[in-house]
Design a protein around this motif. Structure first.
Motif, PDB file in Angstrom:
ATOM      1  N   VAL A  82      22.400 -27.870  14.720  1.00  0.00           N
ATOM      2  CA  VAL A  82      23.762 -27.356  14.798  1.00  0.00           C
ATOM      3  C   VAL A  82      24.426 -27.916  16.045  1.00  0.00           C
ATOM      4  O   VAL A  82      23.873 -27.831  17.142  1.00  0.00           O
ATOM      5  CB  VAL A  82      23.773 -25.812  14.874  1.00  0.00           C
ATOM      6  N   ARG A  83      25.595 -28.490  15.846  1.00  0.00           N
ATOM      7  CA  ARG A  83      26.401 -28.979  16.964  1.00  0.00           C
ATOM      8  C   ARG A  83      27.704 -28.205  16.956  1.00  0.00           C
ATOM      9  O   ARG A  83      28.478 -28.284  16.008  1.00  0.00           O
ATOM     10  CB  ARG A  83      26.652 -30.470  16.819  1.00  0.00           C
ATOM     11  N   LEU A  84      27.915 -27.445  18.023  1.00  0.00           N
ATOM     12  CA  LEU A  84      29.121 -26.626  18.107  1.00  0.00           C
ATOM     13  C   LEU A  84      30.195 -27.357  18.895  1.00  0.00           C
ATOM     14  O   LEU A  84      30.022 -27.653  20.063  1.00  0.00           O
ATOM     15  CB  LEU A  84      28.813 -25.286  18.777  1.00  0.00           C
ATOM     16  N   THR A  85      31.249 -27.656  18.213  1.00  0.00           N
ATOM     17  CA  THR A  85      32.423 -28.241  18.847  1.00  0.00           C
ATOM     18  C   THR A  85      33.626 -27.443  18.358  1.00  0.00           C
ATOM     19  O   THR A  85      33.536 -26.690  17.379  1.00  0.00           O
ATOM     20  CB  THR A  85      32.596 -29.716  18.457  1.00  0.00           C
ATOM     21  N   ALA A  86      34.759 -27.638  18.985  1.00  0.00           N
ATOM     22  CA  ALA A  86      35.968 -26.952  18.537  1.00  0.00           C
ATOM     23  C   ALA A  86      36.292 -27.333  17.093  1.00  0.00           C
ATOM     24  O   ALA A  86      36.670 -26.486  16.278  1.00  0.00           O
ATOM     25  CB  ALA A  86      37.135 -27.283  19.457  1.00  0.00           C
ATOM     26  N   ALA A  87      36.100 -28.602  16.757  1.00  0.00           N
ATOM     27  CA  ALA A  87      36.380 -29.057  15.391  1.00  0.00           C
ATOM     28  C   ALA A  87      35.413 -28.424  14.389  1.00  0.00           C
ATOM     29  O   ALA A  87      35.817 -28.033  13.293  1.00  0.00           O
ATOM     30  CB  ALA A  87      36.301 -30.579  15.327  1.00  0.00           C
ATOM     31  N   ALA A  92      34.526 -24.493  10.107  1.00  0.00           N
ATOM     32  CA  ALA A  92      33.744 -23.361   9.623  1.00  0.00           C
ATOM     33  C   ALA A  92      34.630 -22.143   9.387  1.00  0.00           C
ATOM     34  O   ALA A  92      34.471 -21.422   8.399  1.00  0.00           O
ATOM     35  CB  ALA A  92      32.632 -23.025  10.619  1.00  0.00           C
ATOM     36  N   THR A  93      35.593 -21.923  10.254  1.00  0.00           N
ATOM     37  CA  THR A  93      36.505 -20.795  10.109  1.00  0.00           C
ATOM     38  C   THR A  93      37.304 -20.891   8.807  1.00  0.00           C
ATOM     39  O   THR A  93      37.560 -19.886   8.147  1.00  0.00           O
ATOM     40  CB  THR A  93      37.462 -20.715  11.317  1.00  0.00           C
ATOM     41  N   ALA A  94      37.644 -22.094   8.429  1.00  0.00           N
ATOM     42  CA  ALA A  94      38.419 -22.297   7.207  1.00  0.00           C
ATOM     43  C   ALA A  94      37.634 -21.923   5.957  1.00  0.00           C
ATOM     44  O   ALA A  94      38.228 -21.660   4.906  1.00  0.00           O
ATOM     45  CB  ALA A  94      38.879 -23.749   7.116  1.00  0.00           C
ATOM     46  N   THR A  95      36.299 -21.881   6.054  1.00  0.00           N
ATOM     47  CA  THR A  95      35.470 -21.577   4.884  1.00  0.00           C
ATOM     48  C   THR A  95      34.876 -20.178   4.933  1.00  0.00           C
ATOM     49  O   THR A  95      34.001 -19.860   4.122  1.00  0.00           O
ATOM     50  CB  THR A  95      34.326 -22.606   4.748  1.00  0.00           C
ATOM     51  N   LEU A  96      35.311 -19.352   5.862  1.00  0.00           N
ATOM     52  CA  LEU A  96      34.803 -17.976   5.922  1.00  0.00           C
ATOM     53  C   LEU A  96      35.190 -17.209   4.666  1.00  0.00           C
ATOM     54  O   LEU A  96      36.297 -17.358   4.157  1.00  0.00           O
ATOM     55  CB  LEU A  96      35.356 -17.251   7.144  1.00  0.00           C
ATOM     56  N   SER A  97      34.285 -16.353   4.197  1.00  0.00           N
ATOM     57  CA  SER A  97      34.608 -15.503   3.063  1.00  0.00           C
ATOM     58  C   SER A  97      35.650 -14.469   3.485  1.00  0.00           C
ATOM     59  O   SER A  97      35.791 -14.177   4.676  1.00  0.00           O
ATOM     60  CB  SER A  97      33.344 -14.799   2.557  1.00  0.00           C
ATOM     61  N   PRO A  98      36.382 -13.923   2.538  1.00  0.00           N
ATOM     62  CA  PRO A  98      37.404 -12.925   2.882  1.00  0.00           C
ATOM     63  C   PRO A  98      36.849 -11.743   3.683  1.00  0.00           C
ATOM     64  O   PRO A  98      37.493 -11.265   4.611  1.00  0.00           O
ATOM     65  CB  PRO A  98      37.927 -12.475   1.520  1.00  0.00           C
ATOM     66  N   ALA A  99      35.645 -11.290   3.354  1.00  0.00           N
ATOM     67  CA  ALA A  99      35.040 -10.172   4.094  1.00  0.00           C
ATOM     68  C   ALA A  99      34.806 -10.541   5.554  1.00  0.00           C
ATOM     69  O   ALA A  99      35.027  -9.725   6.452  1.00  0.00           O
ATOM     70  CB  ALA A  99      33.743  -9.752   3.435  1.00  0.00           C
ATOM     71  N   ARG A 100      34.359 -11.759   5.804  1.00  0.00           N
ATOM     72  CA  ARG A 100      34.122 -12.206   7.187  1.00  0.00           C
ATOM     73  C   ARG A 100      35.433 -12.356   7.943  1.00  0.00           C
ATOM     74  O   ARG A 100      35.515 -12.064   9.130  1.00  0.00           O
ATOM     75  CB  ARG A 100      33.372 -13.526   7.210  1.00  0.00           C
ATOM     76  N   LYS A 101      36.461 -12.858   7.246  1.00  0.00           N
ATOM     77  CA  LYS A 101      37.763 -13.041   7.909  1.00  0.00           C
ATOM     78  C   LYS A 101      38.323 -11.706   8.362  1.00  0.00           C
ATOM     79  O   LYS A 101      38.971 -11.625   9.393  1.00  0.00           O
ATOM     80  CB  LYS A 101      38.744 -13.737   6.967  1.00  0.00           C
ATOM     81  N   GLU A 102      38.062 -10.648   7.612  1.00  0.00           N
ATOM     82  CA  GLU A 102      38.540  -9.319   7.972  1.00  0.00           C
ATOM     83  C   GLU A 102      37.824  -8.779   9.208  1.00  0.00           C
ATOM     84  O   GLU A 102      38.352  -7.920   9.888  1.00  0.00           O
ATOM     85  CB  GLU A 102      38.361  -8.357   6.804  1.00  0.00           C
TER      86      GLU A 102
END
Length: 104
Positions: A82-87, A92-102
């Protein structure tokens, strides 16, 4: 990696005991009883942590029979990277499930 998978992975690794488990398994696979002794925790507690790590895809377990016919569960680290970058976080945020986004 999806946003949900990343959240699960980071949650699994956000525990000092689980980090110690991964560090120990980085040296090679180990069976549960020996791993519990080396980490210094009970087998039930170790199983709880291993389940969390396995669900996140960090470790994998296999059941094997010893020479005397005893069932032994071995765990080993998977090839996760896993490489954590801002990008990476933005994607990853764009693919969060609706429950996670809440939850955010």
């Amino acid at each position: 990696m999806t946003g949900d998978e990343l959240v699960e992975l980071l949650a699994a690794l956000a525990n000092p005991i689980r980090l110690r488990i991964v560090a120990r398994l980085a040296d090679g696979r180990q069976y549960v009883s020996q791993l519990a002794r080396e980490i210094g925790i009970s087998r039930p507690l170790l199983h709880m942590h291993l389940q969390k790590l396995e669900a996140a895809g960090v470790v994998t377990g296999t059941l094997e029979l010893s020479g005397d016919g005893k069932a032994m569960k071995y765990f080993e680290v998977t090839g996760f990277d896993v490489r954590l970058t801002a990008a990476t976080l933005a994607a990853a945020t764009a693919t969060l499930s609706p429950a996670r986004k809440e939850q955010t």
